[in-house]
Design an enzyme around this catalytic site. Structure first.
Site: not given
Ligand SMILES: Cc1ncc(C[n+]2csc(CCOP(=O)(O)OP(=O)(O)O)c2C)c(N)n1
Ligand SMILES: [Mg+2]
Ligand SMILES: CC(=O)[C@@H](O)[C@H](O)COP(=O)(O)O
Length: 608
Positions: A244, A329, A357
């Site tokens: 990342k 959640e 959710r």
């Molecule tokens: C249900 C939900 N909870 C929290 C979020 C906030 N959120 C957006 S991106 C993220 C992290 C995602 O991590 P990953 O799937 O590993 O993707 P990366 O950013 O590492 O590429 C979170 C917690 C969300 N979009 N949806």
């Molecule tokens: Mg990730």
């Protein structure tokens, strides 16, 4: 000539050789840094998904083959390769390019919900449909290691294992959500990344194919693995290891979240162009830290968002009292219920939209048992650039029907501190909600009447203006405009907006009109509840409820969108004058048409 200038659509990638592809990835990275630093947006996630996305578009034929991005915040390269590079100057601006896939923008985009952990469920259904129709179309789901900590992902994997559909699951594993991804799944992926196969792999155990770990920045390796998965005739998880923030030193060095989301920043330094003001999140975080020192039973609970919800300091001071559940959640809420059953008082810090959710868990795992759980809803109301699935605009309506749940909407720093303390001091379930915004100056009450804050108390007002939460400031500004036009208003901040405070009936009776203004959907919101409350008590004062429409609100700035829906001082003032100008009499109007004839019973049509 830049390679990017040769790419109008994904098919143009096929003719590029290795050197050109390497150059293309570098050009895209430079373009991402330049564009996102200028506009703000998701920088770290997109810098990590450049080669992944190029390889996917070289291996599959979008839009014939379908590509689904989980959460969708990492789809900027996908947008660049599908003809939208020129629109990045409008990224996340009103009327501009969305920060997530958008069906209106491109046939290459399929799903728009930016809530995590949905991609594999979409993919399972879509692939099953293609299998039933005998369609030769591949389904590719790009899912992050964070999204894999969400329960919906495992429900989907459980079904994919026995589905007639076939899905290529591209697991984009950078080891992080915002911070390092939490939980056993993350630990397992870390072992696999390190080459440790002693425990096998979870996916193989479910009967799914597993390929990897593959270097997520090595284009030939990626294309070989994706082609094997595509031709395997089964659902396969291609475990891609990415970094990342790759290619932008300030992001790579960002230990908090690898510049997951950035405001407008100086590309040279990575520093914000505008120094941030004092946000609601900052205030909440410092007040919870203070409370944590006073109350050992307070436990902070986060669903993979400890930093963005202000829990960093609390976690540093009380590491054993901070729970990060991953992007889970529903589990976070019911685990909080368990903590409360164990004598603790959990504070679940979560964005308002993400609590949607876990409604069932709030209703039946917490409220049914009248458990002392406090939900602190950050990003409530209009959030702005993240668009429809990020506005926290449903909480007041959705949570308003939960029996025994008390909801506070502070208007400023003082009331946030007060209401947070009242919430954690309450023996049952509570909510404290505030927006994604800087906190305005305090608005001291002229008088507090049985828990209601009267902010403006003129001599002979006709209108009672009820400002909910941060919009109490808007109501005060509207009252100033109205006073200048010769129309004085009482302004009230209810503080605790659910259940409705009985003293409101007395106040309403003393006015000719009640106007409520809230940063949430009108339908079922606080204004609607006040109207019903007064009607049930035969208080004749009419109510005009101002709020958001029952529609998906697009992306834009918070202030632009509040103005668009007339939730700014001018809009509120105009609504008051318009309501006052209309006949308030309860006299029945003469029936305009012929008497209603008895109607034949309808034949059950939906329009019955
Ligand atoms: C249900 C939900 N909870 C929290 C979020 C906030 N959120 C957006 S991106 C993220 C992290 C995602 O991590 P990953 O799937 O590993 O993707 P990366 O950013 O590492 O590429 C979170 C917690 C969300 N979009 N949806
Ligand atoms: Mg990730
Ligand atoms: C994609 C996602 O859900 C978050 O990263 C979202 O962008 C929230 O952004 P803020 O934390 O800036 O409100």
């Amino acid at each position: 000539m830049p390679i990017l200038d040769l790419i109008a659509e994904p098919a143009d990638l096929a003719d590029l050789d290795h050197d050109q592809l390497t150059a293309l990835a570098a050009e895209i990275r430079a373009f991402l840094v330049e564009s996102v630093c200028r506009a703000g947006g998701h920088l770290g996630p997109n810098l990590g998904a450049v080669e992944l996305t190029i390889a996917i578009h070289r291996t599959f034929r979008s839009p014939h083959d379908r590509i689904i991005f989980d959460t969708g915040h990492q789809a900027y390269t996908h947008k660049i390769l599908t003809g939208r590079r020129d629109r990045f100057g409008t990224l996340r601006r009103a009327g501009g390019l969305s920060g997530y896939p958008s069906r209106a923008e491109s046939p290459h985009d399929l799903t728009e919900n930016s809530h995590a952990s949905t991609a594999l469920s979409y993919a399972d259904g879509l692939a099953r449909a293609y299998a039933l129709d005998g369609c030769d179309r591949a389904v590719v789901a790009v899912v992050g290691d964070g999204a894999v900590t969400g329960g919906l992902t495992w429900e989907a994997l459980n079904n994919l294992a026995v589905s007639p559909g076939r899905v290529v699951v591209v697991l984009n594993d950078n080891g992080r959500s915002y911070g390092p991804t939490a939980g056993g799944v993350a630990a397992h992926l870390a072992r696999l990344r390190g080459g440790d196969r002693t425990l096998g792999d979870l996916f193989g155990a479910l009967g799914l194919g597993y390929l990897g770990p593959v270097d997520g920045h090595d284009l030939p390796a990626l294309e070989a693995a994706l082609a094997r998965a595509r031709d395997s005739g089964r659902t396969v998880v291609v475990h891609c290891v990415t970094r990342k923030g790759l290619g932008y030193p300030p992001a790579e060095a960002d230990e908090v979240d690898r510049m997951h989301t950035v405001p407008v920043i100086d590309p040279e330094t990575g520093h914000p162009a505008r120094s941030p003001g004092r946000t609601w999140t900052d205030l909440f975080g410092s007040e919870l830290l203070a409370l944590g020192g006073e109350r050992e039973d307070l436990i902070a609970v986060s669903a993979a968002m400890t930093a963005p919800t202000g829990l960093t300091a609390f976690g540093q001071a009380f590491p054993e009292r901070l729970v990060d559940t991953g992007i889970a959640e529903q589990h976070a809420v019911t685990a909080a219920a368990g903590l409360a059953l164990g004598g603790k008082h959990p504070v679940v810090a979560i964005y308002a939209t993400f609590l949607n959710r876990a409604f069932d868990q709030v209703l039946l795992d917490v409220a049914l048992h009248r458990l002392p759980v406090t939900f602190v809803l950050d990003r409530s109301g209009i959030t702005g650039p993240d668009g429809p699935s990020h506005h926290g605009m449903w909480d007041l309506a959705v949570l308003g029907v939960v029996p025994g749940l008390r909801i506070a909407a502070p208007r400023d720093a003082t009331t946030l501190r007060e209401e947070l303390r009242e919430a954690v001091g309450h023996g049952g379930p509570t909510v404290v909600r505030f927006p994604k915004a800087d906190v305005a100056a305090d608005i001291p009450p002229v008088r507090r009447v049985r828990g209601l804050d009267l902010l403006r108390l003129p001599s002979r007002p006709r209108t009672l203006l009820v400002g909910v939460g941060a919009l109490a400031g808007t109501a005060m500004a509207a009252a100033d405009l109205l006073a200048a036009a010769g129309e004085e208003c009482t302004v009230l901040d209810p503080r605790w907006v659910r259940p409705i405070n009985p003293a409101l009936a007395t106040l309403a009776r003393a006015h000719r009109l009640v106007v409520t203004v809230e940063d949430g959907v009108r339908s079922g919101g606080v204004g609607a509840a006040i109207a019903q409350f007064l009607s049930d008590r035969e208080v004749p004062t009419p109510v005009r409820a101002l709020g958001l429409p029952t529609r998906f609100v697009p992306h834009g700035s918070r202030d632009e969108l509040l103005s668009r829906y007339r939730l700014d001082p001018e809009g509120v003032a105009a609504a008051v004058l318009d309501a006052l100008a209309r006949p308030q009499s309860a006299e029945p109007h003469p029936w305009p048409g012929r008497p209603l004839a008895a109607r034949a019973p309808v034949n059950g049509s939906v329009n019955g």
